[in-house]
Design an enzyme around this catalytic site. Structure first.
Site, PDB file in Angstrom:
ATOM      1  N   THR A 125       0.728  -1.290  -0.152  1.00 22.40           N
ATOM      2  CA  THR A 125       0.037   0.141  -0.161  1.00 22.40           C
ATOM      3  C   THR A 125       0.882   1.411  -0.032  1.00 22.40           C
ATOM      4  O   THR A 125       1.938   1.331   0.426  1.00 22.40           O
ATOM      5  CB  THR A 125      -0.965   0.056   1.226  1.00 22.40           C
ATOM      6  OG1 THR A 125      -1.443   1.438   1.439  1.00 22.40           O
ATOM      7  CG2 THR A 125      -0.119  -0.493   2.458  1.00 22.40           C
ATOM      8  N   ASP A 126       0.189   2.396  -0.444  1.00 27.56           N
ATOM      9  CA  ASP A 126       1.037   3.637  -0.567  1.00 27.56           C
ATOM     10  C   ASP A 126       1.120   4.150   0.927  1.00 27.56           C
ATOM     11  O   ASP A 126       1.853   5.367   1.233  1.00 27.56           O
ATOM     12  CB  ASP A 126       0.485   4.661  -1.313  1.00 27.56           C
ATOM     13  CG  ASP A 126      -0.977   5.095  -0.765  1.00 27.56           C
ATOM     14  OD1 ASP A 126      -1.448   4.505  -0.029  1.00 27.56           O
ATOM     15  OD2 ASP A 126      -1.325   6.291  -1.526  1.00 27.56           O
ATOM     16  N   GLU A 127       0.289   3.482   2.021  1.00 21.16           N
ATOM     17  CA  GLU A 127       0.525   4.100   3.348  1.00 21.16           C
ATOM     18  C   GLU A 127       1.797   3.932   4.062  1.00 21.16           C
ATOM     19  O   GLU A 127       2.295   4.227   4.802  1.00 21.16           O
ATOM     20  CB  GLU A 127      -0.629   3.276   4.219  1.00 21.16           C
ATOM     21  CG  GLU A 127      -2.007   3.757   4.026  1.00 21.16           C
ATOM     22  CD  GLU A 127      -2.834   3.723   5.098  1.00 21.16           C
ATOM     23  OE1 GLU A 127      -4.088   3.625   4.910  1.00 21.16           O
ATOM     24  OE2 GLU A 127      -2.380   3.759   6.155  1.00 21.16           O
ATOM     25  N   TYR A 150      -1.513  -0.395  11.330  1.00 27.29           N
ATOM     26  CA  TYR A 150      -1.945  -1.104  10.233  1.00 27.29           C
ATOM     27  C   TYR A 150      -0.623  -1.062   9.496  1.00 27.29           C
ATOM     28  O   TYR A 150      -0.107  -1.904   8.628  1.00 27.29           O
ATOM     29  CB  TYR A 150      -2.953  -0.593   9.638  1.00 27.29           C
ATOM     30  CG  TYR A 150      -3.256  -0.980   8.129  1.00 27.29           C
ATOM     31  CD1 TYR A 150      -3.496  -2.253   7.638  1.00 27.29           C
ATOM     32  CD2 TYR A 150      -3.119   0.141   7.319  1.00 27.29           C
ATOM     33  CE1 TYR A 150      -3.548  -2.485   6.278  1.00 27.29           C
ATOM     34  CE2 TYR A 150      -3.070   0.101   5.851  1.00 27.29           C
ATOM     35  CZ  TYR A 150      -3.397  -1.338   5.176  1.00 27.29           C
ATOM     36  OH  TYR A 150      -3.562  -1.474   3.925  1.00 27.29           O
ATOM     37  N   LYS A 154       2.026  -3.418   7.525  1.00 25.95           N
ATOM     38  CA  LYS A 154       2.110  -3.559   5.972  1.00 25.95           C
ATOM     39  C   LYS A 154       3.672  -3.350   5.687  1.00 25.95           C
ATOM     40  O   LYS A 154       4.126  -3.890   4.583  1.00 25.95           O
ATOM     41  CB  LYS A 154       1.317  -2.672   5.317  1.00 25.95           C
ATOM     42  CG  LYS A 154      -0.185  -3.055   5.189  1.00 25.95           C
ATOM     43  CD  LYS A 154      -0.407  -4.451   4.712  1.00 25.95           C
ATOM     44  CE  LYS A 154      -0.610  -4.376   3.126  1.00 25.95           C
ATOM     45  NZ  LYS A 154      -1.088  -5.767   2.637  1.00 25.95           N
TER      46      LYS A 154
HETATM   47  P1  NAD Z   1     -10.601  -6.226   2.959  1.00 26.71           P
HETATM   48  O1  NAD Z   1     -10.387  -6.153   4.302  1.00 26.71           O
HETATM   49  O2  NAD Z   1     -11.849  -6.165   2.414  1.00 26.71           O
HETATM   50  O3  NAD Z   1     -10.214  -7.816   2.742  1.00 26.71           O
HETATM   51  C1  NAD Z   1      -9.481  -8.528   3.428  1.00 26.71           C
HETATM   52  C2  NAD Z   1      -9.695 -10.052   3.085  1.00 26.71           C
HETATM   53  O4  NAD Z   1      -8.554 -10.940   3.799  1.00 26.71           O
HETATM   54  C3  NAD Z   1     -10.894 -10.529   3.934  1.00 26.71           C
HETATM   55  O5  NAD Z   1     -11.703 -11.246   2.746  1.00 26.71           O
HETATM   56  C4  NAD Z   1     -10.568 -11.450   4.937  1.00 26.71           C
HETATM   57  O6  NAD Z   1     -11.415 -12.385   5.312  1.00 26.71           O
HETATM   58  C5  NAD Z   1      -9.183 -11.939   4.648  1.00 26.71           C
HETATM   59  N1  NAD Z   1      -8.358 -12.215   5.635  1.00 26.71           N
HETATM   60  C6  NAD Z   1      -7.776 -11.528   6.687  1.00 26.71           C
HETATM   61  N2  NAD Z   1      -7.117 -11.998   7.318  1.00 26.71           N
HETATM   62  C7  NAD Z   1      -6.973 -13.369   6.812  1.00 26.71           C
HETATM   63  C8  NAD Z   1      -6.018 -14.411   7.036  1.00 26.71           C
HETATM   64  N3  NAD Z   1      -5.035 -14.504   8.273  1.00 26.71           N
HETATM   65  N4  NAD Z   1      -5.973 -15.464   6.510  1.00 26.71           N
HETATM   66  C9  NAD Z   1      -6.750 -15.646   5.107  1.00 26.71           C
HETATM   67  N5  NAD Z   1      -7.693 -14.362   4.785  1.00 26.71           N
HETATM   68  C10 NAD Z   1      -7.756 -13.501   5.677  1.00 26.71           C
HETATM   69  O7  NAD Z   1      -9.384  -5.606   2.454  1.00 26.71           O
HETATM   70  P2  NAD Z   1      -8.976  -4.945   0.900  1.00 26.71           P
HETATM   71  O8  NAD Z   1      -9.417  -3.425   1.195  1.00 26.71           O
HETATM   72  O9  NAD Z   1      -9.586  -5.825   0.035  1.00 26.71           O
HETATM   73  O10 NAD Z   1      -7.529  -5.002   0.966  1.00 26.71           O
HETATM   74  C11 NAD Z   1      -6.717  -6.011   0.272  1.00 26.71           C
HETATM   75  C12 NAD Z   1      -5.364  -5.969   0.157  1.00 26.71           C
HETATM   76  O11 NAD Z   1      -4.970  -4.768  -0.539  1.00 26.71           O
HETATM   77  C13 NAD Z   1      -4.550  -5.770   1.822  1.00 26.71           C
HETATM   78  O12 NAD Z   1      -3.399  -6.520   1.820  1.00 26.71           O
HETATM   79  C14 NAD Z   1      -4.647  -4.169   1.767  1.00 26.71           C
HETATM   80  O13 NAD Z   1      -3.433  -3.967   2.708  1.00 26.71           O
HETATM   81  C15 NAD Z   1      -4.318  -3.928   0.366  1.00 26.71           C
HETATM   82  N6  NAD Z   1      -4.659  -2.448   0.060  1.00 26.71           N
HETATM   83  C16 NAD Z   1      -5.906  -2.013   0.050  1.00 26.71           C
HETATM   84  C17 NAD Z   1      -6.040  -0.814  -0.291  1.00 26.71           C
HETATM   85  C18 NAD Z   1      -7.565  -0.187  -0.159  1.00 26.71           C
HETATM   86  O14 NAD Z   1      -7.510   0.905  -0.350  1.00 26.71           O
HETATM   87  N7  NAD Z   1      -8.490  -0.818   0.411  1.00 26.71           N
HETATM   88  C19 NAD Z   1      -5.123   0.204  -0.898  1.00 26.71           C
HETATM   89  C20 NAD Z   1      -3.873  -0.493  -1.100  1.00 26.71           C
HETATM   90  C21 NAD Z   1      -3.628  -1.837  -0.651  1.00 26.71           C
HETATM   91  O1  DAU Z   2      -3.768   4.244   0.992  1.00 23.66           O
HETATM   92  C1  DAU Z   2      -4.332   2.841   0.933  1.00 23.66           C
HETATM   93  C2  DAU Z   2      -4.982   2.613   2.282  1.00 23.66           C
HETATM   94  O2  DAU Z   2      -6.158   3.250   2.089  1.00 23.66           O
HETATM   95  C3  DAU Z   2      -5.021   1.065   2.273  1.00 23.66           C
HETATM   96  O3  DAU Z   2      -3.826   0.495   2.585  1.00 23.66           O
HETATM   97  C4  DAU Z   2      -6.031   0.733   3.553  1.00 23.66           C
HETATM   98  O4  DAU Z   2      -6.225  -0.616   3.800  1.00 23.66           O
HETATM   99  C5  DAU Z   2      -7.232   1.582   3.399  1.00 23.66           C
HETATM  100  O5  DAU Z   2      -7.911   1.338   4.572  1.00 23.66           O
HETATM  101  C6  DAU Z   2      -7.068   2.926   2.924  1.00 23.66           C
HETATM  102  O6  DAU Z   2      -6.398   3.573   4.228  1.00 23.66           O
HETATM  103  P1  DAU Z   2      -7.077   5.131   4.646  1.00 23.66           P
HETATM  104  O7  DAU Z   2      -7.030   5.333   6.155  1.00 23.66           O
HETATM  105  O8  DAU Z   2      -6.522   6.232   3.870  1.00 23.66           O
HETATM  106  O9  DAU Z   2      -8.819   4.631   4.375  1.00 23.66           O
HETATM  107  P2  DAU Z   2     -10.064   5.228   5.080  1.00 23.66           P
HETATM  108  O10 DAU Z   2     -11.083   4.904   3.949  1.00 23.66           O
HETATM  109  O11 DAU Z   2     -10.173   4.653   6.473  1.00 23.66           O
HETATM  110  O12 DAU Z   2      -9.789   6.721   5.309  1.00 23.66           O
HETATM  111  C7  DAU Z   2      -9.605   7.544   4.230  1.00 23.66           C
HETATM  112  C8  DAU Z   2      -9.597   9.138   4.767  1.00 23.66           C
HETATM  113  O13 DAU Z   2     -10.959   9.383   5.459  1.00 23.66           O
HETATM  114  C9  DAU Z   2      -8.742   8.934   5.923  1.00 23.66           C
HETATM  115  O14 DAU Z   2      -7.903  10.632   5.864  1.00 23.66           O
HETATM  116  C10 DAU Z   2      -9.492   9.201   7.072  1.00 23.66           C
HETATM  117  C11 DAU Z   2     -10.854   9.713   6.741  1.00 23.66           C
HETATM  118  N1  DAU Z   2     -12.071   9.171   7.275  1.00 23.66           N
HETATM  119  C12 DAU Z   2     -12.271   7.934   7.203  1.00 23.66           C
HETATM  120  C13 DAU Z   2     -13.417   7.338   7.948  1.00 23.66           C
HETATM  121  C14 DAU Z   2     -13.501   5.888   7.797  1.00 23.66           C
HETATM  122  C15 DAU Z   2     -13.195  10.082   7.904  1.00 23.66           C
HETATM  123  O15 DAU Z   2     -12.743  11.175   7.839  1.00 23.66           O
HETATM  124  N2  DAU Z   2     -14.066   9.652   8.270  1.00 23.66           N
HETATM  125  C16 DAU Z   2     -14.446   8.168   8.597  1.00 23.66           C
HETATM  126  O16 DAU Z   2     -15.541   7.964   9.031  1.00 23.66           O
END
Ligand code: NAD
Ligand code: DAU
Length: 353
Positions: A125-127, A150, A154
């Site tokens: 992730t970019d985080e 988190y 990562k």
């Molecule tokens: P999500 O939370 O929607 O899904 C995570 C999935 O992983 C779920 O289906 C969960 O059941 C499964 N899981 C969790 N723990 C597990 C374990 N121990 N064994 C097997 N399965 C397990 O997550 P997402 O938003 O789809 O993110 C997927 C990946 O992409 C993550 O690695 C996250 O760090 C990365 N990512 C997410 C974002 C974003 O914006 N959501 C951006 C960049 C990278």
């Molecule tokens: O950048 C990639 C990441 O983006 C992924 O690695 C993570 O898995 C994903 O959860 C996401 O992280 P963020 O913390 O950026 O996403 P989130 O949707 O939780 O929040 C986005 C922004 O919105 C952040 O600045 C916090 C803010 N926020 C979020 C929630 C849930 C609010 O202001 N109110 C809220 O209720």
């Protein structure tokens, strides 16, 4: 191609599985998922009957289970999504992020090494770059500076995956994507939470001043980039994947309010997230230059389609918002200040020990 997908019942993993199975020459997909609160088999309903899809309910941290799958299936590639993915949850309870994101990834890497898996895509992730001052954009050589449990977990797994390439020659590719949005996203993340609250005319909780900036990437654009990585990614390399669309949170929320016809008075500025990263920004120039991939979905179009999807899937939202979600919501929103104080005094106690 046979692919072991981990976390394929979550938001991005399920989009990837649906895409892989819908290709003209579909992949065979073995989908290993623990079905945590974020995993949902409904996300896979449209492909459940596909002969090329095998779902395995299990934990990436279970070495025997993972070994068994690799023995039976001998996949050509692993695409590793499984993670505890939510920053706010990791602030209240860091341990699941540590267990799955670090220890679980370690177990998976060990199994991949033993089975000489020909390609391992680690979805990072970019985080991991942390908060960046404008106008800086992180490229792949930028130092890692994660802020939350988190993102630290990562960053740890990202470095561990890289070390398996450097030390053992495991053909690892690391991708670092920006904030994804689209259908089937669990309504704990900003966009689905705001859409679902706006549709129900409930308050929209904006952390702090709402001027934090995220770069938004439509989930199918992310999954296409991962498909490209399977074929064209260079081993041992890191690739950023961004949507090239930076928007302050408050603007995202206003767009959602306008699109759903909900009033601005629903916006509620609430206690900020501890350690909240102010701005994420990255460049995908390397990915574009080497593969020709580009983000195709505009933010306006993607957001409109996502809102439509949530409108049309009221049953899906209702089911995921029952049970555990209600407890999480109460803790993070209804009792926000008290719960954050409790989390931070737990931190003080740990420091003092
Ligand atoms: P999500 O939370 O929607 O899904 C995570 C999935 O992983 C779920 O289906 C969960 O059941 C499964 N899981 C969790 N723990 C597990 C374990 N121990 N064994 C097997 N399965 C397990 O997550 P997402 O938003 O789809 O993110 C997927 C990946 O992409 C993550 O690695 C996250 O760090 C990365 N990512 C997410 C974002 C974003 O914006 N959501 C951006 C960049 C990278
Ligand atoms: O950048 C990639 C990441 O983006 C992924 O690695 C993570 O898995 C994903 O959860 C996401 O992280 P963020 O913390 O950026 O996403 P989130 O949707 O939780 O929040 C986005 C922004 O919105 C952040 O600045 C916090 C803010 N926020 C979020 C929630 C849930 C609010 O202001 N109110 C809220 O209720």
């Amino acid at each position: 191609m046979k692919i072991l997908v981990t976390g394929g019942a979550g938001f991005i993993g399920s989009a990837f599985v649906r895409m892989a199975l819908a290709k003209a020459e579909p992949a065979r997909v073995v989908n290993l998922d623990k079905l945590t609160y974020a995993g949902n088999l409904e996300n896979l309903e449209s492909v459940a009957h596909y002969p090329g899809h095998r779902f395995v309910h299990g934990d990436i941290g279970d070495a025997r289970a993972v070994d068994g799958i690799l023995d039976d299936e001998k996949p050509d590639a692993i695409v590793h999504f499984a993670a505890e993915s939510h920053v706010d949850r990791s602030i209240f309870s860091p341990s699941p992020a540590f267990e799955t994101n670090l220890r679980g990834t370690f177990t998976l890497l060990e199994a991949a090494r033993a089975h000489r898996i020909p390609r391992f895509i680690h979805v990072s992730t970019d985080e991991v770059y942390g908060s960046l001052r404008a106008p800086i954009e992180a490229d792949e050589d930028f130092p890692l500076n994660p802020s939350s449990p988190y993102s630290a977990s990562k960053a740890g797994s990202d470095l561990l995956a890289r070390s398996y390439f450097t030390t053992y020659g495991l053909p690892v590719i690391i991708t670092r994507a920006s904030n994804n949005y689209g259908p089937f996203q669990f309504p704990e993340k900003l966009i689905p939470l705001m859409i679902s609250n706006a549709l129900e005319r409930r308050p929209l909780p904006v952390y702090g001043d709402g001027m934090q900036v995220r770069d938004w990437l439509y989930v199918d654009d992310h999954c296409r980039a991962l498909m490209v990585m399977l074929e064209q990614g260079r081993e041992g390399e890191i690739y950023n994947i961004g949507g090239s669309r930076s928007v302050p949170n408050i603007e995202v929320v206003q767009k959602i309010l306008h699109a759903t016809g909900a009033p601005d008075t629903l916006i509620e500025h609430v206690e900020d997230r501890p350690g909240h990263d102010r701005r994420y920004a990255l460049t995908s120039a390397k990915l574009i230059r080497e593969t020709g991939w580009e983000a195709e979905m505009s933010f306006e179009q993607g957001l409109a389609e996502t809102i439509d999807w949530y409108r049309q899937h009221a049953g899906w939202i209702e089911r995921v918002k029952s049970g555990e979600y209600l407890n999480y919501y109460a803790r993070n929103y209804d009792n926000r200040e008290a719960e954050l104080r409790k989390a931070s005094s737990a931190r003080e106690r740990t420091k003092a020990q």
